[in-house]
Design a protein around this motif. Sequence first.
Motif, PDB file in Angstrom:
ATOM      1  N   MET A   1     -63.612  52.292-104.956  1.00 34.01           N
ATOM      2  CA  MET A   1     -63.267  53.640-104.380  1.00 34.01           C
ATOM      3  C   MET A   1     -61.884  53.367-103.310  1.00 34.01           C
ATOM      4  SD  MET A   1     -64.511  55.871-101.412  1.00 34.01           S
ATOM      5  CE  MET A   1     -65.578  54.766-100.642  1.00 34.01           C
ATOM      6  N   ILE A   2     -61.092  54.477-103.160  1.00 27.85           N
ATOM      7  CA  ILE A   2     -59.770  54.483-102.644  1.00 27.85           C
ATOM      8  C   ILE A   2     -60.096  55.183-101.189  1.00 27.85           C
ATOM      9  CG2 ILE A   2     -57.560  55.343-102.698  1.00 27.85           C
ATOM     10  CD1 ILE A   2     -58.220  53.057-104.836  1.00 27.85           C
ATOM     11  N   LEU A   3     -60.761  56.208-101.094  1.00 22.47           N
ATOM     12  CA  LEU A   3     -60.740  57.210 -99.913  1.00 22.47           C
ATOM     13  C   LEU A   3     -61.971  58.007 -99.738  1.00 22.47           C
ATOM     14  CD1 LEU A   3     -57.325  58.805-100.122  1.00 22.47           C
ATOM     15  CD2 LEU A   3     -57.985  57.354 -98.193  1.00 22.47           C
ATOM     16  N   GLU A   4     -62.381  58.048 -98.594  1.00 24.34           N
ATOM     17  CA  GLU A   4     -63.668  58.724 -98.096  1.00 24.34           C
ATOM     18  C   GLU A   4     -63.154  59.890 -97.210  1.00 24.34           C
ATOM     19  OE1 GLU A   4     -66.940  56.731 -96.940  1.00 24.34           O
ATOM     20  OE2 GLU A   4     -68.137  58.310 -96.670  1.00 24.34           O
ATOM     21  N   THR A   5     -63.479  61.228 -97.153  1.00 29.07           N
ATOM     22  CA  THR A   5     -63.314  62.432 -96.449  1.00 29.07           C
ATOM     23  C   THR A   5     -64.561  62.768 -95.761  1.00 29.07           C
ATOM     24  OG1 THR A   5     -63.133  63.948 -98.175  1.00 29.07           O
ATOM     25  CG2 THR A   5     -61.169  62.831 -97.647  1.00 29.07           C
ATOM     26  N   ASP A   6     -64.779  63.970 -95.171  1.00 29.16           N
ATOM     27  CA  ASP A   6     -65.941  64.439 -94.994  1.00 29.16           C
ATOM     28  C   ASP A   6     -66.799  64.936 -96.095  1.00 29.16           C
ATOM     29  OD1 ASP A   6     -65.013  64.184 -92.436  1.00 29.16           O
ATOM     30  OD2 ASP A   6     -64.861  66.430 -91.987  1.00 29.16           O
ATOM     31  N   ARG A   7     -66.148  65.633 -97.316  1.00 32.70           N
ATOM     32  CA  ARG A   7     -67.039  65.957 -98.194  1.00 32.70           C
ATOM     33  C   ARG A   7     -66.717  65.178 -99.512  1.00 32.70           C
ATOM     34  NH1 ARG A   7     -65.198  72.069 -98.060  1.00 32.70           N
ATOM     35  NH2 ARG A   7     -63.347  71.278 -97.276  1.00 32.70           N
ATOM     36  N   LEU A   8     -65.665  64.276 -99.651  1.00 38.61           N
ATOM     37  CA  LEU A   8     -65.399  63.781-100.992  1.00 38.61           C
ATOM     38  C   LEU A   8     -65.074  62.437-100.897  1.00 38.61           C
ATOM     39  CD1 LEU A   8     -62.456  66.239-101.322  1.00 38.61           C
ATOM     40  CD2 LEU A   8     -64.543  66.513-102.397  1.00 38.61           C
ATOM     41  N   LEU A   9     -65.178  61.737-102.047  1.00 40.66           N
ATOM     42  CA  LEU A   9     -64.958  60.249-102.422  1.00 40.66           C
ATOM     43  C   LEU A   9     -63.955  60.343-103.388  1.00 40.66           C
ATOM     44  CD1 LEU A   9     -68.429  58.946-102.938  1.00 40.66           C
ATOM     45  CD2 LEU A   9     -67.099  58.582-100.938  1.00 40.66           C
ATOM     46  N   LEU A  10     -62.736  59.792-103.016  1.00 38.92           N
ATOM     47  CA  LEU A  10     -61.626  59.651-104.059  1.00 38.92           C
ATOM     48  C   LEU A  10     -61.569  58.174-104.650  1.00 38.92           C
ATOM     49  CD1 LEU A  10     -60.757  62.278-102.713  1.00 38.92           C
ATOM     50  CD2 LEU A  10     -58.419  61.391-102.948  1.00 38.92           C
ATOM     51  N   ARG A  11     -61.882  58.091-106.070  1.00 43.07           N
ATOM     52  CA  ARG A  11     -61.914  56.868-106.630  1.00 43.07           C
ATOM     53  C   ARG A  11     -61.084  56.885-107.973  1.00 43.07           C
ATOM     54  NH1 ARG A  11     -64.324  57.884-110.922  1.00 43.07           N
ATOM     55  NH2 ARG A  11     -66.513  58.804-111.509  1.00 43.07           N
ATOM     56  N   GLU A  12     -60.750  55.519-108.315  1.00 44.35           N
ATOM     57  CA  GLU A  12     -60.103  55.606-109.557  1.00 44.35           C
ATOM     58  C   GLU A  12     -60.829  55.979-110.860  1.00 44.35           C
ATOM     59  OE1 GLU A  12     -58.658  51.436-110.031  1.00 44.35           O
ATOM     60  OE2 GLU A  12     -57.037  51.857-108.683  1.00 44.35           O
ATOM     61  N   TYR A  13     -60.145  56.497-111.879  1.00 47.15           N
ATOM     62  CA  TYR A  13     -60.786  56.989-113.080  1.00 47.15           C
ATOM     63  C   TYR A  13     -61.201  55.932-113.803  1.00 47.15           C
ATOM     64  CZ  TYR A  13     -60.294  62.216-112.707  1.00 47.15           C
ATOM     65  OH  TYR A  13     -60.275  63.321-112.332  1.00 47.15           O
ATOM     66  N   VAL A  14     -62.201  55.976-114.767  1.00 46.06           N
ATOM     67  CA  VAL A  14     -62.822  54.869-115.450  1.00 46.06           C
ATOM     68  C   VAL A  14     -63.080  55.935-116.885  1.00 46.06           C
ATOM     69  CG1 VAL A  14     -63.580  53.459-114.002  1.00 46.06           C
ATOM     70  CG2 VAL A  14     -65.199  55.409-114.708  1.00 46.06           C
ATOM     71  N   GLN A  15     -63.006  55.091-117.963  1.00 47.80           N
ATOM     72  CA  GLN A  15     -63.234  55.719-119.271  1.00 47.80           C
ATOM     73  C   GLN A  15     -64.594  56.754-119.244  1.00 47.80           C
ATOM     74  OE1 GLN A  15     -61.343  56.138-121.817  1.00 47.80           O
ATOM     75  NE2 GLN A  15     -59.698  54.606-121.342  1.00 47.80           N
ATOM     76  N   ALA A  16     -65.626  56.502-118.476  1.00 43.68           N
ATOM     77  CA  ALA A  16     -66.667  57.077-118.531  1.00 43.68           C
ATOM     78  C   ALA A  16     -66.604  58.549-117.830  1.00 43.68           C
ATOM     79  CB  ALA A  16     -67.729  56.407-117.662  1.00 43.68           C
ATOM     80  N   ASP A  17     -65.340  58.796-117.237  1.00 46.32           N
ATOM     81  CA  ASP A  17     -65.110  60.039-116.574  1.00 46.32           C
ATOM     82  C   ASP A  17     -64.602  61.139-118.083  1.00 46.32           C
ATOM     83  OD1 ASP A  17     -65.593  59.589-114.034  1.00 46.32           O
ATOM     84  OD2 ASP A  17     -64.025  58.317-113.925  1.00 46.32           O
ATOM     85  N   ALA A  18     -64.562  60.478-119.067  1.00 47.25           N
ATOM     86  CA  ALA A  18     -63.708  61.449-120.057  1.00 47.25           C
ATOM     87  C   ALA A  18     -64.191  62.717-120.212  1.00 47.25           C
ATOM     88  CB  ALA A  18     -63.651  60.550-121.563  1.00 47.25           C
ATOM     89  N   GLU A  19     -65.679  63.058-120.110  1.00 50.46           N
ATOM     90  CA  GLU A  19     -66.145  64.314-120.457  1.00 50.46           C
ATOM     91  C   GLU A  19     -65.761  65.032-119.423  1.00 50.46           C
ATOM     92  OE1 GLU A  19     -70.190  64.054-121.894  1.00 50.46           O
ATOM     93  OE2 GLU A  19     -70.516  66.229-121.648  1.00 50.46           O
ATOM     94  N   ALA A  20     -66.104  64.576-118.031  1.00 50.72           N
ATOM     95  CA  ALA A  20     -65.806  65.459-116.889  1.00 50.72           C
ATOM     96  C   ALA A  20     -64.130  65.966-116.933  1.00 50.72           C
ATOM     97  CB  ALA A  20     -66.040  64.761-115.665  1.00 50.72           C
ATOM     98  N   PHE A  21     -63.398  64.917-117.140  1.00 46.86           N
ATOM     99  CA  PHE A  21     -61.706  65.172-117.288  1.00 46.86           C
ATOM    100  C   PHE A  21     -61.616  66.105-118.452  1.00 46.86           C
ATOM    101  CE2 PHE A  21     -57.516  63.611-118.019  1.00 46.86           C
ATOM    102  CZ  PHE A  21     -56.897  63.624-116.684  1.00 46.86           C
ATOM    103  N   PHE A  22     -62.147  66.120-119.456  1.00 44.71           N
ATOM    104  CA  PHE A  22     -62.007  67.126-120.633  1.00 44.71           C
ATOM    105  C   PHE A  22     -62.583  68.426-120.020  1.00 44.71           C
ATOM    106  CE2 PHE A  22     -64.312  69.392-124.101  1.00 44.71           C
ATOM    107  CZ  PHE A  22     -63.247  69.678-124.729  1.00 44.71           C
ATOM    108  N   ARG A  23     -63.567  68.642-119.209  1.00 45.56           N
ATOM    109  CA  ARG A  23     -63.967  69.860-118.930  1.00 45.56           C
ATOM    110  C   ARG A  23     -62.920  70.551-118.118  1.00 45.56           C
ATOM    111  NH1 ARG A  23     -69.240  67.959-118.567  1.00 45.56           N
ATOM    112  NH2 ARG A  23     -69.092  67.490-116.490  1.00 45.56           N
ATOM    113  N   LEU A  24     -62.589  69.762-117.001  1.00 48.09           N
ATOM    114  CA  LEU A  24     -61.438  70.111-115.937  1.00 48.09           C
ATOM    115  C   LEU A  24     -60.165  70.426-116.836  1.00 48.09           C
ATOM    116  CD1 LEU A  24     -60.240  70.306-113.183  1.00 48.09           C
ATOM    117  CD2 LEU A  24     -59.344  67.938-113.508  1.00 48.09           C
ATOM    118  N   ASN A  25     -59.725  69.714-117.801  1.00 51.10           N
ATOM    119  CA  ASN A  25     -58.460  69.899-118.141  1.00 51.10           C
ATOM    120  C   ASN A  25     -58.472  70.606-119.536  1.00 51.10           C
ATOM    121  OD1 ASN A  25     -56.492  68.413-116.555  1.00 51.10           O
ATOM    122  ND2 ASN A  25     -58.346  66.962-116.804  1.00 51.10           N
TER     123      ASN A  25
END
Length: 176
Positions: A1-25
């Motif tokens: 995990m890189i950062l935490e804000t009030d509502r969000l976590l920002l973390r490094e992408y991993v291969q398991a994010d491929a489906e979500a990344f596909f939906r976005l892009n």
Amino acid sequence: MILETDRLLLREYVQADAEAFFRLNSDPEVLRFTADSPLRSTEHARQILSSYPIADYRRYGFGRWACIDKRTRAHLGFAGLKYLEELQEVEIGFRLVRAYWGFGLATEAAKAAVAYGFEHLSLKSIIGLVIPDNIASVRVLQKIGLKFSNQVCCRGLELERYTISRQRFTKRSSDL
Ligand SMILES: CC(C)(COP(=O)(O)OP(=O)(O)OC[C@H]1O[C@@H](n2cnc3c(N)ncnc32)[C@H](O)[C@@H]1OP(=O)(O)O)[C@@H](O)C(=O)NCCC(=O)NCCS
């Protein structure tokens, strides 16, 4: 995990994010003001994740990060810093799934990423690049303190370059 804000976590992408990344892009509306073509499949998303954000973490120690909803753990999109070899500058960028537009989330994520760039990476300046018609994106850059500097040609597009120096970031933070 890189950062935490009030509502969000920002973390490094991993291969398991491929489906979500596909939906976005693969949403043409999300890509409308970018130079990117829609991703074709989850496998394509896997390749792009390896070649860009994941490769950037290894090469530079930072890159675009996955924005995760702290409450639901849903992938909302990405935000983060990218080193642009073409311009030899670090750029703040953000892209959210359409359903999450209009809630201040990009501003929240980008603000935290810019602070990380100055406070942890000791960057001297951070830029933002936008197609001028992308009003929401220009607005996010302005809200986090970047100011218009000039027009540049990058990624084959005529873009507006916004910038903030570490000095201005520090002054702005102490004024708030
Ligand atoms: C750009 C993007 C990340 C903004 O996400 P967001 O979470 O909706 O942004 P925020 O809510 O933090 O802020 C958006 C601001 O733009 C304003 N805005 C949005 N559309 C607008 C429009 N058509 N006219 C005027 N203002 C507009 C909002 O009112 C808000 O400003 P405010 O807080 O002063 O009211 C999102 O629209 C997106 O993912 N777009 C597609 C990808 C993209 O273009 N990325 C940027 C490439 S440079």
